[in-house]
Design a protein around this motif. Structure first.
Motif, mmCIF file in Angstrom:
data_model
loop_
_atom_site.group_PDB
_atom_site.id
_atom_site.type_symbol
_atom_site.label_atom_id
_atom_site.label_comp_id
_atom_site.label_asym_id
_atom_site.label_seq_id
_atom_site.Cartn_x
_atom_site.Cartn_y
_atom_site.Cartn_z
ATOM 1 N N GLY A 26 36.827 41.298 53.542
ATOM 2 C CA GLY A 26 36.389 42.643 53.195
ATOM 3 C C GLY A 26 37.159 43.326 52.088
ATOM 4 O O GLY A 26 36.794 44.444 51.689
ATOM 5 N N ARG A 27 38.208 42.710 51.567
ATOM 6 C CA ARG A 27 38.998 43.368 50.524
ATOM 7 C C ARG A 27 38.310 43.260 49.165
ATOM 8 O O ARG A 27 37.671 42.253 48.851
ATOM 9 N N ARG A 28 38.425 44.305 48.364
ATOM 10 C CA ARG A 28 37.824 44.333 47.028
ATOM 11 C C ARG A 28 38.867 43.829 46.030
ATOM 12 O O ARG A 28 39.840 44.530 45.718
ATOM 13 N N VAL A 29 38.639 42.620 45.565
ATOM 14 C CA VAL A 29 39.628 41.933 44.731
ATOM 15 C C VAL A 29 39.054 41.682 43.337
ATOM 16 O O VAL A 29 37.936 41.172 43.202
ATOM 17 N N VAL A 30 39.836 42.026 42.321
ATOM 18 C CA VAL A 30 39.490 41.682 40.949
ATOM 19 C C VAL A 30 40.346 40.488 40.530
ATOM 20 O O VAL A 30 41.570 40.500 40.694
ATOM 21 N N VAL A 31 39.699 39.455 40.012
ATOM 22 C CA VAL A 31 40.401 38.303 39.452
ATOM 23 C C VAL A 31 40.344 38.422 37.939
ATOM 24 O O VAL A 31 39.263 38.470 37.354
ATOM 25 N N ALA A 32 41.507 38.485 37.313
ATOM 26 C CA ALA A 32 41.591 38.659 35.863
ATOM 27 C C ALA A 32 41.687 37.303 35.188
ATOM 28 O O ALA A 32 42.699 36.623 35.293
ATOM 29 N N GLY A 33 40.617 36.909 34.515
ATOM 30 C CA GLY A 33 40.630 35.656 33.775
ATOM 31 C C GLY A 33 39.723 34.598 34.346
ATOM 32 O O GLY A 33 39.736 34.327 35.553
ATOM 33 N N LEU A 34 38.935 33.972 33.477
ATOM 34 C CA LEU A 34 37.940 32.979 33.882
ATOM 35 C C LEU A 34 38.442 31.553 33.637
ATOM 36 O O LEU A 34 37.660 30.621 33.518
ATOM 37 N N GLY A 35 39.760 31.384 33.562
ATOM 38 C CA GLY A 35 40.314 30.054 33.376
ATOM 39 C C GLY A 35 40.271 29.244 34.659
ATOM 40 O O GLY A 35 39.691 29.652 35.669
ATOM 41 N N VAL A 36 40.923 28.085 34.633
ATOM 42 C CA VAL A 36 40.907 27.187 35.793
ATOM 43 C C VAL A 36 41.473 27.871 37.022
ATOM 44 O O VAL A 36 40.875 27.843 38.107
ATOM 45 N N SER A 37 42.641 28.497 36.885
ATOM 46 C CA SER A 37 43.258 29.126 38.059
ATOM 47 C C SER A 37 42.452 30.337 38.509
ATOM 48 O O SER A 37 42.323 30.595 39.719
ATOM 49 N N GLY A 38 41.891 31.101 37.571
ATOM 50 C CA GLY A 38 41.091 32.263 37.941
ATOM 51 C C GLY A 38 39.836 31.878 38.700
ATOM 52 O O GLY A 38 39.492 32.495 39.719
ATOM 53 N N ARG A 39 39.138 30.854 38.225
ATOM 54 C CA ARG A 39 37.926 30.419 38.924
ATOM 55 C C ARG A 39 38.253 29.892 40.321
ATOM 56 O O ARG A 39 37.537 30.168 41.293
ATOM 57 N N ALA A 40 39.357 29.142 40.430
ATOM 58 C CA ALA A 40 39.749 28.610 41.738
ATOM 59 C C ALA A 40 40.087 29.751 42.691
ATOM 60 O O ALA A 40 39.674 29.745 43.866
ATOM 61 N N ALA A 41 40.825 30.755 42.208
ATOM 62 C CA ALA A 41 41.176 31.898 43.052
ATOM 63 C C ALA A 41 39.930 32.647 43.504
ATOM 64 O O ALA A 41 39.812 33.035 44.676
ATOM 65 N N ALA A 42 38.994 32.855 42.599
ATOM 66 C CA ALA A 42 37.768 33.573 42.935
ATOM 67 C C ALA A 42 36.969 32.833 44.003
ATOM 68 O O ALA A 42 36.451 33.442 44.949
ATOM 69 N N ARG A 43 36.854 31.510 43.854
ATOM 70 C CA ARG A 43 36.099 30.726 44.850
ATOM 71 C C ARG A 43 36.733 30.829 46.236
ATOM 72 O O ARG A 43 36.047 31.062 47.246
ATOM 73 N N VAL A 44 38.052 30.647 46.281
ATOM 74 C CA VAL A 44 38.737 30.655 47.576
ATOM 75 C C VAL A 44 38.675 32.037 48.225
ATOM 76 O O VAL A 44 38.442 32.163 49.435
ATOM 77 N N LEU A 45 38.854 33.077 47.443
ATOM 78 C CA LEU A 45 38.781 34.432 47.996
ATOM 79 C C LEU A 45 37.381 34.750 48.522
ATOM 80 O O LEU A 45 37.226 35.350 49.596
ATOM 81 N N ALA A 46 36.346 34.357 47.784
ATOM 82 C CA ALA A 46 34.971 34.608 48.234
ATOM 83 C C ALA A 46 34.692 33.868 49.538
ATOM 84 O O ALA A 46 34.033 34.401 50.440
ATOM 85 N N GLU A 47 35.198 32.641 49.654
ATOM 86 C CA GLU A 47 35.003 31.869 50.885
ATOM 87 C C GLU A 47 35.682 32.533 52.081
ATOM 88 O O GLU A 47 35.293 32.287 53.230
ATOM 89 N N ARG A 48 36.680 33.368 51.814
ATOM 90 C CA ARG A 48 37.405 34.045 52.886
ATOM 91 C C ARG A 48 36.960 35.492 53.071
ATOM 92 O O ARG A 48 37.677 36.298 53.652
ATOM 93 N N GLY A 49 35.794 35.786 52.555
ATOM 94 C CA GLY A 49 35.176 37.077 52.860
ATOM 95 C C GLY A 49 35.564 38.234 51.978
ATOM 96 O O GLY A 49 35.208 39.381 52.261
ATOM 97 N N ALA A 50 36.287 37.994 50.898
ATOM 98 C CA ALA A 50 36.635 39.079 49.983
ATOM 99 C C ALA A 50 35.445 39.414 49.093
ATOM 100 O O ALA A 50 34.582 38.569 48.826
#
Length: 487
Positions: A26-50
């Motif tokens: 449920g947390r509102r998270v902004v991921v800064a950057g569409l690089g490899v690490s940014g995309r990986a962080a975004a995927r994992v956070l979305a899978e955990r309900g953010a």
């Protein structure tokens, strides 16, 4: 828990329990950057309900394709605007290269919103019983060292993977089943981290680099020192005053000299351990021979000792250190031999992207025709030139900041011939190699060790190294044919 010598070592889990397996539901998270690490962080956070929004200033075909994949996973993507902080943001996970003063991060900091990076996110997401981290940083040698470490761990029978600034995104690796993670961390990644607690960690060396990003050498060094944490085994470079000064009083150390108790070092032709043994005062463990280190150069021996120290902290036996070093295959563009023509070696060390790395590479040469230049990133080159002046047959200068190297050469090596190549077209490296070949003599090394980044002329240090090797092969097709025959 004990190591191979029966000594107590930190818990494999490590780290503050308050962040282990942290929830992002449920947390509102902004991921800064569409690089490899940014995309990986975004995927994992979305899978955990953010509720995840990823932002990037780019808006090209590749970015739109990546955005479409993330949107299918429930991630909102905003391209073409990396400056504006979305309303309602509760957390920012930034890609490591984003400087603290960019508008989006400055706005988040001003609003009191927590900011950290993908590495910190990975640490907070670790499940109970997660693989311990063996972490390292340094100005130079990080990737070589972490790959040596991984090979040593594998030789000991462990399921190990290299992550962080190399290999698999760490935010994904921490959720997989591994025995141990070999973690390479850059100063950027450490800047955006605060609660890391590896089982063991090392600082290989610290010399001026990325000053334009950190603002000062002191700030850069301080970020490197964040790798050390209470309860972890700290490993420092006894031959590097800054590294040694960053570690705690009880730090283990490595040295290219004869080791004292608590150190790993070199005795005649052997790498030995007087740190992770039953009685460091009176005994030592033989780990490997100097000839087991590839490619052989003093700084690579230091990398091998640092890797061995981290592995020994995890309990790896001495024989696995030897097996791992023998199995290690260096990455391209790191003191890579391209050809030998008429007694002259042509060597690609394009990965030497700062003065310290170039100095280490030049130190391995008796006499060099040095190809140097590029983006110096705020680093000074006077000490480099002064230290290697007596090894220089000639210098070929390339890249945007070549004039600064030319000025240092005029001060410290005024008698060394210098050729300035201002060209930036695709044929520039052919002209560079032609000049170098004309100046080199039997027994010399034509060495590409630029001391600067490559982005003024190339897409990366790999492209620069490839251009050099291709130019050598075009100039000397017979050498290319001989290399193919040997292969």
């Amino acid at each position: 828990m004990t190591d191979a010598a029966g000594q107590e070592r930190p818990s494999a889990e490590g780290g503050p329990s308050s962040t282990e397996g942290e929830s992002y539901e449920g947390r509102r998270v902004v991921v800064a950057g569409l690089g490899v690490s940014g995309r990986a962080a975004a995927r994992v956070l979305a899978e955990r309900g953010a509720h995840v929004t990823i932002v990037d200033a780019r808006d090209d075909d590749a970015s739109r394709e990546q955005a479409a994949d993330l949107e299918r996973r429930g991630v909102a993507v905003r391209l073409g605007d990396g400056d504006t902080l979305p309303a309602g943001t509760e957390l920012v996970v930034t890609s490591p290269g984003w400087k603290p003063d960019v508008p989006l991060l400055a706005a988040a900091a001003s609003a009191g919103i927590e900011i950290y990076g993908e590495v910190e996110l990975a640490w907070r997401l670790r499940p109970a019983g997660a693989a311990p981290w063996l972490a390292l940083t340094g100005t130079n040698g990080k990737t070589t060292c972490v790959r040596m470490l991984t090979q040593i761990l594998v030789a000991a029978g462990h399921d190990a993977v290299a992550v962080g600034n190399v290999g698999t995104p760490i935010v994904e690796a921490v959720l997989e089943k591994h025995d141990v993670l070999a973690v390479e961390l850059s100063s950027y990644q450490l800047h955006w981290s605060s609660t890391l607690r590896p089982l063991a960690s090392a600082v290989l060396n610290v010399t001026p680099d990325h000053i334009d990003w950190h603002g000062s050498f002191e700030a850069y060094a301080a970020d490197k020192g964040k790798i050390f944490a209470p309860g972890s085994v700290a490993v420092v470079n006894a031959d590097d005053p800054v590294s040694a000064g960053l570690g705690p009083a009880d730090a283990k150390a490595f040295t290219l000299g004869v080791p004292a108790p608590g150190q790993l070092g070199v005795v005649e032709e052997l790498l030995v351990d007087r740190a992770f043994v039953d009685d460091p005062e009176t005994s030592a463990a033989e780990l490997a021979e100097l000839r087991d280190v590839k490619p052989f150069a003093p700084h690579n021996v230091a990398n091998a000792l640092a890797a061995a120290a981290l592995a020994r902290a995890f309990g790896v036996p001495p024989e696995a250190v030897r097996e791992g070093l023998r199995a290690f295959v260096p990455d391209p563009h790191r003191i890579a031999h391209v050809a030998t023509v008429d007694g002259v070696d042509y060597v690609d060390d394009s990965k030497a992207t700062n003065p310290h790395a170039a100095a280490s590479s030049l130190a391995a040469c008796r006499s060099a025709v040095w190809i140097a230049g590029g983006l110096l990133k705020g680093a000074d080159v006077d000490d480099l030139v002064a230290s290697c002046a007596d090894r220089l047959r000639a210098v070929i200068l390339i890249g945007r900041d070549r004039a600064r190297i030319a000025e240092a050469l005029a001060r410290h090596a005024p008698d060394v011939p210098v050729v300035d190549v201002p060209d930036t077209d695709t044929g520039a490296m052919d002209r560079v190699v032609t000049h170098a070949a004309a100046l080199a003599e039997d027994g010399d090394t034509v060495l590409l060790a630029p001391a600067g980044a490559s982005f003024d002329m190339f897409t990366g240090y790999g492209a620069r190294g490839d251009a050099f090797a291709d130019a050598v092969r075009r100039l000397f097709p017979q050498a290319s044919a001989q290399a193919s025959a040997r292969a």
